[in-house]
Write an enzyme that holds these catalytic residues in place. Sequence first.
Site, PDB file in Angstrom:
ATOM      1  N   ASP A 108      27.885  -5.856  32.273  1.00 45.82           N
ATOM      2  CA  ASP A 108      26.844  -6.339  33.165  1.00 45.82           C
ATOM      3  C   ASP A 108      27.584  -7.066  34.298  1.00 45.82           C
ATOM      4  OD1 ASP A 108      24.268  -7.282  34.057  1.00 45.82           O
ATOM      5  OD2 ASP A 108      24.816  -9.232  33.217  1.00 45.82           O
ATOM      6  N   LEU A 109      26.927  -7.274  35.424  1.00 43.73           N
ATOM      7  CA  LEU A 109      27.614  -7.888  36.566  1.00 43.73           C
ATOM      8  C   LEU A 109      27.261  -9.378  36.717  1.00 43.73           C
ATOM      9  CD1 LEU A 109      29.343  -7.528  39.177  1.00 43.73           C
ATOM     10  CD2 LEU A 109      27.230  -6.917  40.346  1.00 43.73           C
ATOM     11  N   ASP A 110      25.983  -9.639  37.057  1.00 41.55           N
ATOM     12  CA  ASP A 110      25.549 -11.009  37.334  1.00 41.55           C
ATOM     13  C   ASP A 110      25.621 -11.854  36.067  1.00 41.55           C
ATOM     14  OD1 ASP A 110      24.744 -10.535  40.103  1.00 41.55           O
ATOM     15  OD2 ASP A 110      23.095  -9.361  39.286  1.00 41.55           O
ATOM     16  N   THR A 138      26.207 -14.973  40.393  1.00 42.75           N
ATOM     17  CA  THR A 138      25.306 -14.784  41.531  1.00 42.75           C
ATOM     18  C   THR A 138      23.945 -15.436  41.302  1.00 42.75           C
ATOM     19  OG1 THR A 138      24.976 -12.673  40.494  1.00 42.75           O
ATOM     20  CG2 THR A 138      26.244 -12.662  42.537  1.00 42.75           C
ATOM     21  N   TRP A 175      14.856 -16.763  45.806  1.00 40.76           N
ATOM     22  CA  TRP A 175      13.513 -16.786  45.182  1.00 40.76           C
ATOM     23  C   TRP A 175      12.802 -18.098  45.488  1.00 40.76           C
ATOM     24  CZ3 TRP A 175      11.606 -12.389  44.436  1.00 40.76           C
ATOM     25  CH2 TRP A 175      12.206 -11.364  43.705  1.00 40.76           C
ATOM     26  N   LYS A 193      17.018 -13.702  34.374  1.00 41.98           N
ATOM     27  CA  LYS A 193      18.336 -13.096  34.094  1.00 41.98           C
ATOM     28  C   LYS A 193      18.160 -11.679  33.552  1.00 41.98           C
ATOM     29  CE  LYS A 193      21.551 -16.810  32.974  1.00 41.98           C
ATOM     30  NZ  LYS A 193      22.225 -17.449  31.836  1.00 41.98           N
ATOM     31  N   ARG A 235      14.432  -6.690  40.237  1.00 43.02           N
ATOM     32  CA  ARG A 235      13.849  -7.405  41.384  1.00 43.02           C
ATOM     33  C   ARG A 235      12.322  -7.326  41.382  1.00 43.02           C
ATOM     34  NH1 ARG A 235      15.837  -4.967  46.772  1.00 43.02           N
ATOM     35  NH2 ARG A 235      17.757  -5.087  45.557  1.00 43.02           N
ATOM     36  N   SER A 261      24.533  -2.528  35.461  1.00 46.07           N
ATOM     37  CA  SER A 261      23.836  -3.686  36.042  1.00 46.07           C
ATOM     38  C   SER A 261      22.435  -3.314  36.517  1.00 46.07           C
ATOM     39  CB  SER A 261      24.654  -4.197  37.231  1.00 46.07           C
ATOM     40  OG  SER A 261      23.895  -5.091  38.001  1.00 46.07           O
ATOM     41  N   ALA A 262      21.530  -4.292  36.457  1.00 46.77           N
ATOM     42  CA  ALA A 262      20.169  -4.082  36.968  1.00 46.77           C
ATOM     43  C   ALA A 262      20.124  -4.201  38.485  1.00 46.77           C
ATOM     44  CB  ALA A 262      19.233  -5.127  36.359  1.00 46.77           C
ATOM     45  N   LYS A 282      16.439  -2.862  31.869  1.00 47.85           N
ATOM     46  CA  LYS A 282      16.707  -3.545  30.601  1.00 47.85           C
ATOM     47  C   LYS A 282      15.455  -4.299  30.170  1.00 47.85           C
ATOM     48  CE  LYS A 282      21.444  -4.316  32.216  1.00 47.85           C
ATOM     49  NZ  LYS A 282      22.457  -5.299  32.673  1.00 47.85           N
ATOM     50  N   GLU A 293      27.293  -8.774  28.000  1.00 47.82           N
ATOM     51  CA  GLU A 293      25.988  -9.141  28.572  1.00 47.82           C
ATOM     52  C   GLU A 293      25.670 -10.631  28.456  1.00 47.82           C
ATOM     53  OE1 GLU A 293      23.182  -8.822  30.014  1.00 47.82           O
ATOM     54  OE2 GLU A 293      23.150  -6.733  30.539  1.00 47.82           O
ATOM     55  N   ASP A 294      25.040 -11.198  29.489  1.00 43.46           N
ATOM     56  CA  ASP A 294      24.629 -12.611  29.417  1.00 43.46           C
ATOM     57  C   ASP A 294      23.115 -12.773  29.253  1.00 43.46           C
ATOM     58  OD1 ASP A 294      24.054 -11.739  32.101  1.00 43.46           O
ATOM     59  OD2 ASP A 294      23.817 -13.843  32.646  1.00 43.46           O
TER      60      ASP A 294
HETATM   61  C1  BG6 Z   1      20.322  -8.720  37.522  1.00 46.29           C
HETATM   62  C2  BG6 Z   1      20.067 -10.212  37.686  1.00 46.29           C
HETATM   63  O1  BG6 Z   1      21.674  -8.498  37.297  1.00 46.29           O
HETATM   64  O2  BG6 Z   1      19.912  -8.017  38.691  1.00 46.29           O
HETATM   65  C3  BG6 Z   1      18.607 -10.443  38.035  1.00 46.29           C
HETATM   66  O3  BG6 Z   1      20.398 -10.896  36.494  1.00 46.29           O
HETATM   67  C4  BG6 Z   1      18.230  -9.631  39.276  1.00 46.29           C
HETATM   68  O4  BG6 Z   1      18.391 -11.823  38.248  1.00 46.29           O
HETATM   69  C5  BG6 Z   1      18.541  -8.155  39.037  1.00 46.29           C
HETATM   70  O5  BG6 Z   1      16.850  -9.782  39.578  1.00 46.29           O
HETATM   71  C6  BG6 Z   1      18.230  -7.283  40.264  1.00 46.29           C
HETATM   72  O6  BG6 Z   1      19.115  -7.612  41.295  1.00 46.29           O
HETATM   73  P1  BG6 Z   1      18.994  -7.127  42.792  1.00 46.29           P
HETATM   74  O7  BG6 Z   1      20.335  -7.481  43.386  1.00 46.29           O
HETATM   75  O8  BG6 Z   1      18.763  -5.648  42.775  1.00 46.29           O
HETATM   76  O9  BG6 Z   1      17.843  -7.848  43.419  1.00 46.29           O
HETATM   77 MG    MG Z   2      23.505 -10.657  33.796  1.00 39.56          MG
END
Ligand code: BG6
Ligand code: MG
Length: 216
Positions: A10-12, A18, A26, A46, A50, A115-116, A146, A170-171
């Site tokens: 996962d990234l964030d 981030t 937000w 988390k 979006r 990543s999402a 997810k 993953e966090d």
């Molecule tokens: C996830 C974050 O990695 O990405 C979420 O944990 C975020 O908080 C989601 O909403 C979507 O991110 P983005 O950059 O497409 O708005």
């Molecule tokens: Mg994450």
Amino acid sequence: MAQITACIFDLDGVIVDTAVYHYRAWKRLANELGFDFTEEDNEKLKGISRVKSLELILGWGGIEKTETEREELASRKNNWYVEMIQSMRPDEILPGAKEFLQEVKAAGLKTALGSASKNSGLILERTGLLPLFDVLVDGNHVSASKPDPQVFLRGAEGLGILPEHCVVFEDAVAGVEAAIAAGMKVVGIGSAEVLNRADLVVKGLFEIHVPQLNNL
Ligand code: BG6
Ligand code: MG
């Protein structure tokens, strides 16, 4: 027990922090709409996409919007977010993340991003981490977010590796559930109490090394 041959990250919250930028963007949106948005609220977003995050926030503010209005709000938030991550630097990589990615590659394991976020390309480019990933799968490539396992299954597919040979880092609770649903091992990054379904929980990638991956 199946040998681990790939790591999916996962990234964030795992590789970069981030969450603070998501929080600021937000909060600005909520404030413009006339209500507050706290750090505790941000925690609940988390791993959440979006669109889904916006739905939750509007619900907390007791506000109804049409789909067109929601699209405009989501892109307003994203423009502020992108403005902030544009100036991200390699020193914003979380402790041990780059070193662990390098260790994984040096051990001959494959790496994928799962990543999402739809902004992952920009973040990896700004932090200089792009060359450490064999495959990138993010919010731009999936139809279900997810805890649906799609993002991780696509990653494994892209690498040509079966799910049972993959471990996910993953966090977010939703991400741990997605990894389990994908039939993969999962290392949680954060609190063992919150991520109680993970095979192992560590505070950060600085706490884990390749030899541990086959004992999960
Ligand atoms: C996830 C974050 O990695 O990405 C979420 O944990 C975020 O908080 C989601 O909403 C979507 O991110 P983005 O950059 O497409 O708005
Ligand atoms: Mg994450």
